[in-house]
Design a protein around this motif. Structure first.
Motif, PDB file in Angstrom:
ATOM      1  N   PRO A 101       0.765  -1.160  -0.053  1.00 22.25           N
ATOM      2  CA  PRO A 101       0.068  -0.104  -0.039  1.00 22.25           C
ATOM      3  C   PRO A 101       0.906   1.348  -0.139  1.00 22.25           C
ATOM      4  O   PRO A 101       1.968   1.220   0.666  1.00 22.25           O
ATOM      5  CB  PRO A 101      -0.755  -0.121   1.247  1.00 22.25           C
ATOM      6  CG  PRO A 101      -0.319  -1.151   2.065  1.00 22.25           C
ATOM      7  CD  PRO A 101       0.858  -2.014   1.191  1.00 22.25           C
ATOM      8  N   ILE A 102       0.389   2.216  -0.704  1.00 22.81           N
ATOM      9  CA  ILE A 102       0.976   3.446  -0.700  1.00 22.81           C
ATOM     10  C   ILE A 102       0.041   4.533   0.089  1.00 22.81           C
ATOM     11  O   ILE A 102      -0.931   4.934  -0.422  1.00 22.81           O
ATOM     12  CB  ILE A 102       1.360   3.955  -2.228  1.00 22.81           C
ATOM     13  CG1 ILE A 102       1.988   3.086  -3.305  1.00 22.81           C
ATOM     14  CG2 ILE A 102       1.761   5.438  -2.335  1.00 22.81           C
ATOM     15  CD1 ILE A 102       1.978   3.276  -4.414  1.00 22.81           C
ATOM     16  N   LYS A 103       0.624   4.618   1.279  1.00 23.56           N
ATOM     17  CA  LYS A 103      -0.153   5.718   2.161  1.00 23.56           C
ATOM     18  C   LYS A 103      -0.730   6.677   1.660  1.00 23.56           C
ATOM     19  O   LYS A 103      -0.030   7.419   0.810  1.00 23.56           O
ATOM     20  CB  LYS A 103       0.613   6.001   3.272  1.00 23.56           C
ATOM     21  CG  LYS A 103       1.173   4.767   4.128  1.00 23.56           C
ATOM     22  CD  LYS A 103      -0.069   4.135   4.735  1.00 23.56           C
ATOM     23  CE  LYS A 103       0.491   2.775   5.585  1.00 23.56           C
ATOM     24  NZ  LYS A 103      -0.562   1.746   5.880  1.00 23.56           N
ATOM     25  N   GLU A 104      -2.179   7.060   1.744  1.00 20.54           N
ATOM     26  CA  GLU A 104      -2.706   8.154   1.224  1.00 20.54           C
ATOM     27  C   GLU A 104      -2.928   8.415  -0.200  1.00 20.54           C
ATOM     28  O   GLU A 104      -3.381   9.403  -0.461  1.00 20.54           O
ATOM     29  CB  GLU A 104      -2.362   9.477   2.103  1.00 20.54           C
ATOM     30  CG  GLU A 104      -2.346   9.357   3.699  1.00 20.54           C
ATOM     31  CD  GLU A 104      -1.931  10.591   4.244  1.00 20.54           C
ATOM     32  OE1 GLU A 104      -1.775  11.719   3.547  1.00 20.54           O
ATOM     33  OE2 GLU A 104      -1.373  10.649   5.414  1.00 20.54           O
ATOM     34  N   GLU A 105      -2.287   7.342  -0.822  1.00 21.28           N
ATOM     35  CA  GLU A 105      -2.748   7.306  -2.266  1.00 21.28           C
ATOM     36  C   GLU A 105      -3.514   6.300  -2.683  1.00 21.28           C
ATOM     37  O   GLU A 105      -4.284   6.311  -3.546  1.00 21.28           O
ATOM     38  CB  GLU A 105      -1.512   7.470  -2.962  1.00 21.28           C
ATOM     39  CG  GLU A 105      -0.779   8.964  -2.980  1.00 21.28           C
ATOM     40  CD  GLU A 105       0.648   9.060  -3.654  1.00 21.28           C
ATOM     41  OE1 GLU A 105       0.682   8.457  -4.673  1.00 21.28           O
ATOM     42  OE2 GLU A 105       1.537   9.526  -3.070  1.00 21.28           O
ATOM     43  N   ASN A 106      -2.796   5.021  -2.409  1.00 21.72           N
ATOM     44  CA  ASN A 106      -3.379   3.612  -3.089  1.00 21.72           C
ATOM     45  C   ASN A 106      -3.217   2.736  -2.247  1.00 21.72           C
ATOM     46  O   ASN A 106      -2.013   1.989  -2.304  1.00 21.72           O
ATOM     47  CB  ASN A 106      -2.563   3.481  -4.570  1.00 21.72           C
ATOM     48  CG  ASN A 106      -3.210   2.288  -5.217  1.00 21.72           C
ATOM     49  OD1 ASN A 106      -4.187   1.798  -4.688  1.00 21.72           O
ATOM     50  ND2 ASN A 106      -2.764   1.810  -6.229  1.00 21.72           N
ATOM     51  N   GLU A 107      -4.126   2.535  -1.290  1.00 22.31           N
ATOM     52  CA  GLU A 107      -4.019   1.325  -0.251  1.00 22.31           C
ATOM     53  C   GLU A 107      -4.206  -0.057  -1.044  1.00 22.31           C
ATOM     54  O   GLU A 107      -3.885  -0.967  -0.353  1.00 22.31           O
ATOM     55  CB  GLU A 107      -5.318   1.472   0.745  1.00 22.31           C
ATOM     56  CG  GLU A 107      -6.596   1.279   0.112  1.00 22.31           C
ATOM     57  CD  GLU A 107      -7.642   2.058   1.027  1.00 22.31           C
ATOM     58  OE1 GLU A 107      -7.407   1.971   2.316  1.00 22.31           O
ATOM     59  OE2 GLU A 107      -8.794   1.873   0.478  1.00 22.31           O
TER      60      GLU A 107
END
Length: 148
Positions: A101-107
């Motif tokens: 997961p890319i925090k605050e962008e793409n979980e």
């Protein structure tokens, strides 16, 4: 909310571009980097978890880097269990699918990568298997179920 475990029944989407990776009939080897497959991971998105806005934002940024080669987006749906079922030369699981997961962008971001270090010849064979799955899993954006 965190989505670390990826079950075998989950669908993941590999996004590539035409004509850079796909000529309308076949994928080129450039669709999956051997370096990514061996260590960094091949970027995919978890259908139903990845926000459509995050996917669109990433596609827009990637197209801007090379608009002539990235004239259209190509979506391939892969079943996690089918990716994990690919076996290497030693007849064991060759590939892993891991949440990234890319925090605050793409979980819903995830990675496909080799389950262990491998030589270039074996990585090429695994890439061919994945490319075959990508071709079989071609979808239009309208048939995908990303998070609103």
């Amino acid at each position: 909310m965190e989505f670390h475990y990826i079950c075998d029944s989950e669908r993941i989407v590999r996004t590539t571009f035409s004509p850079e990776h796909f000529d309308g009939v076949e994928f080129s080897n450039a669709a999956i980097s051997l370096d990514d497959l061996s260590s960094r991971g091949v970027s995919v998105d978890r259908e139903g978890i990845t926000p459509l806005s995050a996917l669109d934002k990433r596609i827009e940024a990637q197209v801007a880097k090379n608009p002539d080669a990235r004239q259209s987006v190509v979506y391939s749906v892969l079943l996690v269990g089918a990716v994990r079922a690919i076996q290497g030369q030693e007849a064991s699981q060759a590939l892993e699918v891991k949440a990234d997961p890319i925090k605050e962008e793409n979980e819903g971001h995830a990675l496909i990568l080799s389950a262990k270090p491998r030589g270039k010849a074996e990585l090429r064979a695994l890439r061919l298997r994945l490319i075959g799955m990508m071709k079989a899993g071609l979808h239009s954006k309208g048939t995908l179920q990303f998070k609103a």
